[in-house]
Structure formats: C-alpha cells, structure tokens
Design a protein around this motif. Sequence first.
Motif, mmCIF file in Angstrom:
data_model
loop_
_atom_site.group_PDB
_atom_site.id
_atom_site.type_symbol
_atom_site.label_atom_id
_atom_site.label_comp_id
_atom_site.label_asym_id
_atom_site.label_seq_id
_atom_site.Cartn_x
_atom_site.Cartn_y
_atom_site.Cartn_z
ATOM 1 N N GLY A 32 0.805 -1.208 0.000
ATOM 2 C CA GLY A 32 0.000 0.000 0.000
ATOM 3 C C GLY A 32 0.837 1.257 0.000
ATOM 4 O O GLY A 32 0.538 2.225 -0.707
ATOM 5 N N LEU A 33 1.917 1.271 0.795
ATOM 6 C CA LEU A 33 2.778 2.459 0.857
ATOM 7 C C LEU A 33 3.555 2.655 -0.444
ATOM 8 O O LEU A 33 3.744 3.789 -0.896
ATOM 9 C CB LEU A 33 3.744 2.343 2.033
ATOM 10 C CG LEU A 33 3.106 2.444 3.430
ATOM 11 C CD1 LEU A 33 4.169 2.234 4.510
ATOM 12 C CD2 LEU A 33 2.420 3.788 3.619
ATOM 13 N N GLU A 77 20.662 1.960 2.114
ATOM 14 C CA GLU A 77 21.491 2.412 3.236
ATOM 15 C C GLU A 77 21.260 1.586 4.494
ATOM 16 O O GLU A 77 22.146 1.488 5.354
ATOM 17 C CB GLU A 77 21.217 3.896 3.528
ATOM 18 C CG GLU A 77 21.713 4.842 2.436
ATOM 19 C CD GLU A 77 21.357 6.285 2.734
ATOM 20 O OE1 GLU A 77 20.768 6.530 3.823
ATOM 21 O OE2 GLU A 77 21.644 7.162 1.895
ATOM 22 N N LYS A 78 20.095 0.981 4.607
ATOM 23 C CA LYS A 78 19.766 0.173 5.779
ATOM 24 C C LYS A 78 19.575 -1.298 5.429
ATOM 25 O O LYS A 78 18.984 -2.057 6.183
ATOM 26 C CB LYS A 78 18.492 0.716 6.445
ATOM 27 C CG LYS A 78 18.643 2.132 6.954
ATOM 28 C CD LYS A 78 17.440 2.575 7.757
ATOM 29 C CE LYS A 78 17.656 3.966 8.347
ATOM 30 N NZ LYS A 78 16.520 4.392 9.184
ATOM 31 N N ILE A 126 10.806 4.817 5.986
ATOM 32 C CA ILE A 126 11.311 5.453 4.761
ATOM 33 C C ILE A 126 10.143 5.918 3.892
ATOM 34 O O ILE A 126 10.135 7.040 3.363
ATOM 35 C CB ILE A 126 12.225 4.481 3.989
ATOM 36 C CG1 ILE A 126 13.536 4.282 4.751
ATOM 37 C CG2 ILE A 126 12.488 4.989 2.576
ATOM 38 C CD1 ILE A 126 14.407 3.168 4.203
ATOM 39 N N TYR A 127 9.147 5.066 3.747
ATOM 40 C CA TYR A 127 7.996 5.431 2.920
ATOM 41 C C TYR A 127 7.165 6.546 3.557
ATOM 42 O O TYR A 127 6.692 7.457 2.866
ATOM 43 C CB TYR A 127 7.122 4.209 2.656
ATOM 44 C CG TYR A 127 7.538 3.450 1.426
ATOM 45 C CD1 TYR A 127 7.514 4.052 0.167
ATOM 46 C CD2 TYR A 127 7.952 2.126 1.493
ATOM 47 C CE1 TYR A 127 7.890 3.370 -0.974
ATOM 48 C CE2 TYR A 127 8.332 1.426 0.360
ATOM 49 C CZ TYR A 127 8.304 2.057 -0.872
ATOM 50 O OH TYR A 127 8.678 1.376 -1.998
ATOM 51 N N LEU A 128 6.960 6.471 4.868
ATOM 52 C CA LEU A 128 6.153 7.490 5.526
ATOM 53 C C LEU A 128 6.790 8.875 5.402
ATOM 54 O O LEU A 128 6.086 9.882 5.245
ATOM 55 C CB LEU A 128 5.956 7.133 6.999
ATOM 56 C CG LEU A 128 5.058 5.921 7.269
ATOM 57 C CD1 LEU A 128 5.061 5.581 8.752
ATOM 58 C CD2 LEU A 128 3.636 6.163 6.776
ATOM 59 N N LYS A 129 8.106 8.938 5.458
ATOM 60 C CA LYS A 129 8.795 10.220 5.305
ATOM 61 C C LYS A 129 8.770 10.702 3.857
ATOM 62 O O LYS A 129 8.821 11.903 3.596
ATOM 63 C CB LYS A 129 10.233 10.095 5.794
ATOM 64 C CG LYS A 129 10.351 9.949 7.313
ATOM 65 C CD LYS A 129 11.796 9.802 7.746
ATOM 66 C CE LYS A 129 11.907 9.692 9.268
ATOM 67 N NZ LYS A 129 13.305 9.486 9.717
ATOM 68 N N ALA A 130 8.700 9.777 2.915
ATOM 69 C CA ALA A 130 8.674 10.155 1.501
ATOM 70 C C ALA A 130 7.304 10.675 1.073
ATOM 71 O O ALA A 130 7.206 11.470 0.131
ATOM 72 C CB ALA A 130 9.068 8.953 0.641
#
Length: 635
Positions: free
Chosen positions: A163-164, A217-218, A266-270
């Motif tokens: 979904g993200l 990076e992670k 990562i997705y929530l910040k994007a």
Amino acid sequence: SATAHRTKATDGGEEGTADTQPIEESARADRASADKTPQYNPLQVRIVALWHPEHNSSSSSHTATSIKQTFVLPSSYPYIVMKFTLCNIVVSVLVLDTAQAFSNAPSLLKRGISSHHVQIPATALSIATSPPPPVVEPIEEYSAAISEENPLKVIIAGAGVGGLALANSLSKNPKMQVTVVERTDQFKRFGGPIQLASNALRVLEEMDKTVYDEIMEKFTYTGDKENGIKDGIRTEWYAKFDLASPAEARNMPYTGVIERPDLQDIYLKALPEGIVQNGDGVASYKKDKNGSIDVTLESGRTIKGDVLIGADGIWSAVRATMRGTPARGDGSGVTYSGYTVFAGELNYDSPDNGQVGYKVYIGPGQYFVITDIGKGRYQWYAFLARPPGSVKDEKPEGSSKYLQDIFQGWSHEIHAILTVTKENEIEQRDLYDRPPSVSKPWTDGHVALLGDGIHAMMPNLGQGGCQAIEDAFVIAEELEQAKSRNEITRLLNEYQNRRLIRSAAVQGLSRFASDIIIRGFDTPAKVVWEEGKMIPRFENFNYAGIVTKILQPILPIFFAVQFNFLYDGWKNRYAIDLVAALGFLVLGGFMLVLSAGVVGEAGIAASLGIEALIGIEGVLDFEALSAAFREFFTL
C-alpha cells in the motif's frame, strides 16, 4: 354594466354607503348641484389622476366630476393603498436580493440556470400566491476527465509495504489525489525483517530511485553469500542456492533483508503529509452508478473516491465486500496451512557471520531456518506441522526450552542459537494462506485487491512482500495511463491479467516448498565408511531417506529455474513464462513422484501432488486437496 351596484364595506361596520340609481338620474343630480364641490380625500384624487392620466389634478372640480363618473372610492381606501404599497416594497426587496445572489454566482449564470435546481426561500408572498417548490439538493456536476483541477481520487486500504509503495508512486502524479486509510492508531517499531529479493528491489528502483537509495542504506545483503539447505542432523550442506549468478546476469541488486519498521519509516517520510490517515480501517464499500466508490470506515464515517485498492491484508474487508463473503473463518477462502511457526530475533555472534546468508535445516517432520539480518542481529524460524490453535498450547518452561526438546538430536547450530534466545524475543503464530484466485475476481469496477488480500502465501520463498510490491508497480503503471474515469475498470482488469499467473505460480511454489520439505524430506540416506572396517555403515536407509538423497542433485536445478523465473518476470509484461512453467512441471512433478512414498502408486501420488500444486480457488477444492496431499505424505 348599465346599473351601478351599491358598494358596502364591512371593515368594522358600514361605511361610505351610496344609493344605486340609473346613470341618467346621477347625471341630473350632478348638474343640479354643480355649485357644490364634493369633499374627496386628496389621496383618492391622486390615485384617480394616476389611473386616468388625461385628468388634470390641478382642476379640483373637473377631477371631482371625473371621480364621480368613474367610481366612488370608500373613505377606507387609504388603508388599502397602504397595503398595496407595502407589497410593492416586499417585491422590490426580493428582486434586489435575487439580483445580488446572481451577481455573487457568476459561474451559475455562465452555465445557465436551466442546468441547475435553484431553491427559492419561502416568503409570505410566495406562500400566499402558490405552494412552495419541492426542495431539491444541488447536483454536483460529474466529469469523467482526469486533470490537475479534477484529480483521480485513489483510496488505499492498508499501510503495509504494498500500500505504501503504491501511494508513494501515485502521489507524484499531480492528476491524482491519494489517501491511505490505516486501522492502527499509530505506527510503532513492530515486526521483524522483511526479505526483498532481487525482483522486488528492481521494481523499487524503477518506482522511486530516491526511496530505493534510502532502503539500500539500511539493507543487509544475503544473496552475495552462501545460502542453502543443510542436513539438520549432521550439519552438512545438502544443497546450496545460487542467488548471486541470476542477479548478476541481469544487472540486478542482490537479495537481502531490511527491518520492516525501517522500510515503513522510509515510505512514511517520503509521502506528503496528510496522505496516511491512522486509526480507522475500511469496513466496506458501495459503488455509485458512475463508478465512484463510497467507502465506509470502521468508525461509520464515509469517504468518497474514484478508485479503491484493498491492500488490507489476508483478512481483507475489501475482498469480503467484493465477494460477499466473511473476512475471516469459513467461507472467507483463507485456509490454515497445517503449520505453525516460532520466530526469534536477537543479537547473536554467529561463527559464520559475513559468510553465510541463510541456512535451512531439514529433517523428519520439521525444519529450522537461521538468517543474518545485519548489524550483528539474526533471526530464526522453527516450522512445525501442528493443528490450528497450537499457539495456545501450554509451554511451562517457555518456548525456547520447548523447541530445544523438539529439536533434540538436531544440529548443534540450532541449539546454540536457541539457548541464548530470551523468551521476550520469541513469538509464535499459525500460518494461513490462500489458494490462487483464478476464477474469482481480483477487481470490481473501480475496486482492486493487492498483496495478501488476493494472494497470501507461505513465507518459504520470502516473496510475500515482494509480490505485493510487484502488484503496486503494475497498478501504478496502469492507472498512470488513465485520461478518463471511464477507463478505470478496463485498466484494473488489465492489472489482474498481468499479475494472475505469475502470482499464482509463486503462491504454488511457496506452498509446495513447505509441503515437500516437511512432508517429503528426511535426513538423507548416507553410506559411512569407518576406518579399519570393511563393511560400511548405512545411515537412514529408509524410503524417505533414499528419496531425499536422490533429490539432492536435482534441487539446485529446480532452484535455478525458480530464481530465473522470479528475476526475469518482474515487469509482468507476459501472462506466463512458458520455459519456467515447463521446468516447474517436469522437475516439480518428478519431486512429487519420488516424495509420494508409495512406489506402486506413484501415478496416483503424482496426480495428487500436481493437483495440490496447481489447486486454484473456485476451480479445485484447494483445502481438500492440500489436506489429502499432507495426509498422503504421512503414509
């Protein structure tokens, strides 16, 4: 009329009475009293002058005569005129107010009043003259065209990886307005690592290079290390997977893992702020006649959109509404796999750190997995064949001790990691999956399913999240083509066509891997020569042990076909990979025949196995076939 009638005013009594007489007699009476000027009210004189412009109000006698000849006005007439004047004032105010309203709504005037229902407020005047018009709500004009001014409204149910990923891709299009509806109140650091195989990584890079770079990076690579199956008793390598060569041949990143909370973060910040709405999941939906969707949330609140994507997991409410079935339990289509899994995650100083990615330990009736998840942390899984609900079984000494007893006699590597795992680092869950949905719908007009909602699968191949990402990629590609809302149904059907066969194959392979490893494999048969002895020792020379030994050189070939299939088809351009399908059929069928356990009935066993491998929802009874398949292996 030849006769003037008496006029009688009864407003509180009789006033202004006049005898009715022929006109001739009235005229004679006027001539006889011509020297007298009747005393008429000045307002009466003015009114008659207005109604009869030819009369000059300056000549009182002439005007009086005219009044007499025209009609006789009662003395109460000033009251009547006052009412008449007030009505004129009210009408004037209404006209001015209406004109002001239209001046404030130029768009309404521009489009024309005839295309809209205008509701006029009820007034004393309108009530007196006619009944009020029916109340009609304003109708919002529907436009099928998609533009920045009229964006496509996409609602995504569920903020999992699929979904993200979809929300992130669609939100970059200025002609789309995206909303993600998530049941949980807030995102927490919960859940273990997720494997992202080379096919999923290639998709992520294609969808958003910036997000991909942040993931890397992670990320912890496992595909560039040793990976494979070990003899669970002897700790010897049984068969190795070559994950590196297929990726390198296609210039793809190596398979690896990332912590699920890190990927989510990562997705929530994007995503732009406000797209993800927490604390209210999707409960159901209804379709409008023009195809738009009214989505009812668990709180009872309703939101409206043009497209609804059900990324709400294996217990999908969107799927339940689409098919008219319960989300859970009988009739939902979700089946218990026959297996329960214990999972542990911890800091662990492994002797083969940096050399081995993951190891699968096989043996009779169960298997164990250890995988490197980076930064000195490891995760392990214990897969056991158990009836549903075994999660509730009592374990007086804890899960670690319980598993140490179950795996007694197995590899020291298993016991080394079990003994240092704390109880709060272990979880158990029953495993559920779904048969491939071939005859049952993936879509319903402007509604489509994604990820576990349509093709939940066993975790053996580590492809559950990867296939959800591929779903998101294809949906995004299809919706990006839309110029009109009238195209949405066709585009979502095309998404189903592109994803159906590939996802079904991965589902089947995931279930096949579980069944074949647990039900068909055993400790491989082995001939051991001891120093100083002329006769070798035969270890585990039963049927299952011999079959497991025979399959040893075949498994690497099967894995090569599997990984080539996964890595080649990430674009989902073709409905089916014929080369891979033939390889699965030949090698998989051969493995099923050998694993059946009854040489004299190999043909029947093969038939059962193949049906279990290709069992499809709505065509074959997948649950019954799977049960028969598992029962057959216990013979």
